[in-house]
Design a protein around this motif. Structure first.
Motif, short mmCIF file in Angstrom:
data_model
loop_
_atom_site.label_atom_id
_atom_site.label_comp_id
_atom_site.label_asym_id
_atom_site.label_seq_id
_atom_site.Cartn_x
_atom_site.Cartn_y
_atom_site.Cartn_z
N LEU A 5 13.34 93.57 -22.03
CA LEU A 5 13.49 92.94 -23.09
C LEU A 5 12.47 91.94 -23.30
N TRP A 6 11.55 92.08 -24.08
CA TRP A 6 10.38 91.06 -24.19
C TRP A 6 10.49 90.06 -25.20
N PHE A 7 10.42 88.98 -24.76
CA PHE A 7 10.79 87.79 -25.59
C PHE A 7 9.28 87.40 -26.10
N LYS A 8 9.24 87.00 -27.40
CA LYS A 8 7.83 86.34 -27.75
C LYS A 8 8.37 85.26 -28.72
N ARG A 9 8.33 85.17 -29.92
CA ARG A 9 8.80 84.14 -30.67
C ARG A 9 10.46 83.95 -31.16
N ASP A 10 11.37 84.51 -29.90
CA ASP A 10 12.54 84.54 -30.51
C ASP A 10 13.14 83.95 -29.03
N LEU A 11 13.03 82.84 -28.75
CA LEU A 11 13.47 81.95 -27.49
C LEU A 11 14.91 81.50 -27.66
N ARG A 12 15.96 82.55 -27.83
CA ARG A 12 17.14 82.18 -27.93
C ARG A 12 18.04 83.48 -27.38
N LEU A 13 19.40 83.30 -27.23
CA LEU A 13 20.41 84.36 -26.86
C LEU A 13 21.36 84.92 -28.19
N ALA A 14 21.40 83.69 -28.96
CA ALA A 14 22.33 84.07 -30.18
C ALA A 14 21.70 84.49 -31.26
N ASP A 15 22.31 85.49 -31.90
CA ASP A 15 21.61 86.22 -33.22
C ASP A 15 20.39 86.79 -32.77
N HIS A 16 20.53 87.74 -31.71
CA HIS A 16 19.08 88.27 -31.26
C HIS A 16 19.46 89.78 -31.13
N PRO A 17 19.01 90.37 -32.20
CA PRO A 17 19.24 91.89 -32.42
C PRO A 17 18.65 92.63 -31.12
N ALA A 18 17.49 92.13 -30.78
CA ALA A 18 16.78 92.95 -29.69
C ALA A 18 17.56 93.11 -28.33
N SER A 234 17.72 81.10 -35.30
CA SER A 234 17.06 82.27 -36.15
C SER A 234 17.59 81.70 -37.57
N VAL A 235 16.39 82.21 -38.30
CA VAL A 235 17.01 82.03 -39.94
C VAL A 235 18.10 82.30 -40.28
N ARG A 236 18.51 83.35 -40.11
CA ARG A 236 19.98 84.00 -40.43
C ARG A 236 21.16 82.61 -39.74
N GLU A 237 20.69 82.33 -38.90
CA GLU A 237 21.61 81.05 -38.15
C GLU A 237 21.68 79.89 -39.25
N ALA A 238 20.40 79.53 -39.60
CA ALA A 238 20.20 78.30 -40.56
C ALA A 238 20.86 78.72 -41.99
N VAL A 239 20.43 79.85 -42.27
CA VAL A 239 20.99 80.32 -43.78
C VAL A 239 22.51 80.30 -43.81
N GLN A 240 23.33 80.70 -42.72
CA GLN A 240 24.75 81.16 -42.79
C GLN A 240 25.52 79.64 -42.47
N ALA A 241 24.86 78.70 -41.75
CA ALA A 241 25.41 77.37 -41.47
C ALA A 241 25.23 76.66 -42.77
N THR A 242 23.96 76.85 -43.41
CA THR A 242 23.89 76.22 -44.73
C THR A 242 25.07 76.40 -45.87
N ALA A 243 25.08 77.92 -45.74
CA ALA A 243 26.10 78.65 -46.80
C ALA A 243 27.49 77.86 -46.64
N ALA A 244 27.96 77.88 -45.26
CA ALA A 244 29.18 77.22 -45.03
C ALA A 244 29.43 76.10 -45.55
N ARG A 245 28.39 75.28 -45.22
CA ARG A 245 28.22 73.86 -45.73
C ARG A 245 28.35 73.54 -47.18
N GLN A 246 27.87 74.65 -47.88
CA GLN A 246 27.73 74.65 -49.27
C GLN A 246 29.05 74.78 -49.94
N ARG A 247 29.80 75.66 -49.01
CA ARG A 247 31.29 76.04 -49.59
C ARG A 247 32.08 74.73 -49.40
#
Length: 505
Positions: A5-18, A234-247
């Motif tokens: 499992l090669w980490f590059k510009r994805d230095l996290r464990l959450a929302d990590h499809p690879a 992840s961008v998806r984490e930021a997008v979905q957290a922002t969407a929850a706050r928008q609601r």
């Protein structure tokens, strides 16, 4: 069965499809390869490496807490992966797709050749809205929205143990990189989570109105950009957290709804600009519209370039912005655009040289965004409206009380407010320890505008511009909410569709 499992510009464990795919295939062996040659490139800097190093160490701690470890290897990626293949017997390699600079693109091609030769199955997964081998932009936005609306992948609770040895992780000095950014943002997942939470809970309310100010924007902007660039969030984490706050804030009229909508738009535009480099890697080094090749001298005026780099152009707001960037590694989007615009138009410096300097200065350097924006602000795309920022007017508009300018230019302390952005007009200018302006602002802008428009006046110009529009221009209003994944009504893309700026969040 072991899976690398090669980490590059994805230095996290959450929302990590690879990571999730590696778990499905077999025992994941998490790997980070520190490539010294990458850090010898013109766009690399100590501030970026220091942020990355902190993020890698934080990732290692998170893996160890789950029973695993991060195998760190120093050297060439192909050689490191071959050693790991021999040590583990792995026949699978999993990573995320990377839209990086030309060096990482060439490295990934070498890795692909190695994998084929050794019978290793290399699976590369998307981690954002960028689509590899995209045939058309017509339905790209809908595909991006579907990805962002997809289920988020939780960080694993436990992972298999790893017993392989690691190389020591060097510091910036060991790689001959100067970490000369005393006020840069720290790296690591914890800082990313804290920034996202504080923005959505308190700091972000005035984002829409404050983001243009270099002073207020430092607190009002999300400051997530380096974490998105290195993947601690992840961008998806930021997008979905922002969407929850928008609601949560729906129907309120206190500024939150507009500001959160603006952040969603910039997250979408982030993927949009990265897609440009994915589709046309050459834009990192060649003008998007070839008619602009050679417009400015390939060898930039050394004195002007050095004055701009140091924040000593004699144009106060330009110099204050550059000195702030040197010290902090961050600048709000409008001021980034102004720095590039002044360099390209008023100082008539070619964008590859100035772009490389800014890349090194930005802790949040993201090649796909950076080089697209450098060309956009230099007028070399052939499709965007020319934006020749007046640095005097920008100083008055964005720093009306002079607090930002005076903070970074203490040598102007005695200049009256009336003359702060034009100290050469003050009667006491001769005794200042501050340079005279390197150019006449109005005259330089006039000459630049004439030169750029002269290129556009050529009858053949529009044919190549049409190609650029078809391949790269936006097909939709970026303000539309991300969860609406219906295909937008088709229309022909137009020049100027990419007028939105997105160098930072």
């Amino acid at each position: 069965m072991n899976t690398l499992l090669w980490f590059k510009r994805d230095l996290r464990l959450a929302d990590h499809p690879a990571l999730h795919l590696a778990q499905e295939i077999g025992r994941p062996v998490p790997v980070y390869i520190l490539e010294p040659e990458l850090w010898r490139q013109d766009d690399a800097s100590g501030r970026q490496f220091a942020f990355l190093r902190e993020s890698v160490l934080t990732l290692r701690e998170a893996l160890r807490a789950r029973g695993s470890d991060l195998v760190i290897r120093l050297g060439d990626a192909v050689e490191a992966l071959e050693r790991l293949r021999q040590e583990t017997g792995a026949r699978h390699l999993v990573s995320h797709e990377e839209t990086g600079n030309g060096w990482t693109y060439a490295r990934d091609r070498r890795v692909a050749d190695w994998a084929r030769a050794q019978g290793v199955d290399w699976a590369e997964l998307p981690q954002s809205g960028v689509v590899r081998r995209l045939k058309s932009r017509d339905r790209w936005a809908a595909a991006r929205n579907r990805f962002m609306a997809g289920d988020m992948l939780p960080a694993p609770v436990a992972l298999p143990p790893v017993t392989l040895s690691s190389d020591p992780l060097p510091d910036a000095a060991a790689l001959s990189l100067a970490e000369d950014c005393p006020q840069r943002q720290p790296g690591g997942r914890g800082h990313a989570e804290a920034l996202l939470a504080s923005f959505l809970e308190t700091r972000g309310r005035d984002y829409r109105h404050a983001m243009s100010s270099p002073l207020a924007g430092a607190a009002a902007c999300s400051r997530l950009s380096p974490h998105l660039a290195f993947g601690t969030l992840s961008v998806r984490e930021a997008v979905q957290a922002t969407a929850a706050r928008q609601r949560d804030v729906r129907g309120r009229r206190d500024g939150w709804a507009d500001s959160l909508k603006s952040l969603q738009s910039r997250l979408a535009w982030r993927d949009h600009f990265m897609q440009k480099l994915e589709d046309e890697p050459a834009l990192e080094r060649r003008c998007l519209h070839s008619a602009y090749e050679g417009l400015r001298p390939r060898e930039p005026d050394a004195a002007r370039l050095e004055a701009w780099r140091k924040g000593e152009t004699g144009l106060p707001f330009v110099d204050a912005c550059m000195r702030s960037l040197i010290a902090t590694g961050w600048l709000n989007f409008r001021m980034r655009s102004m720095l590039m615009s002044v360099a390209s138009y008023h100082l008539w410096l070619d964008w590859p040289a100035t772009g490389a300097h800014l890349a090194r200065m930005f802790t949040d350097y993201e090649p796909g965004i950076h080089w697209s924006q450098c060309q956009m602000q230099s007028g070399t795309t052939g499709i965007n409206t020319l934006r020749i920022y007046n640095p005097v007017k920008q100083g008055r508009d964005q720093d009306p009380e002079g607090a930002f300018t005076r903070r970074w230019l203490p040598e102007l302390a005695e200049v009256p407010d009336t003359f702060l952005q034009e100290p050469w007009r003050w009667e006491g200018a001769a005794r200042l320890r501050y340079p005279a302006p390197v150019v006449d602002v109005a005259e330089a802008a006039r000459a630049a505008r004439q030169a750029v428009w002269a290129v556009r006046a050529d009858p053949s110009f529009r044919y190549e511009a049409a190609r650029v529009v078809e391949k790269h221009a936006s097909r939709k209003d970026p303000q539309r909410h991300f969860v609406n994944d219906r295909a937008p009504r088709r229309r022909k893309p137009r020049p100027g569709d990419d007028a939105q700026l997105t160098l930072d969040l």
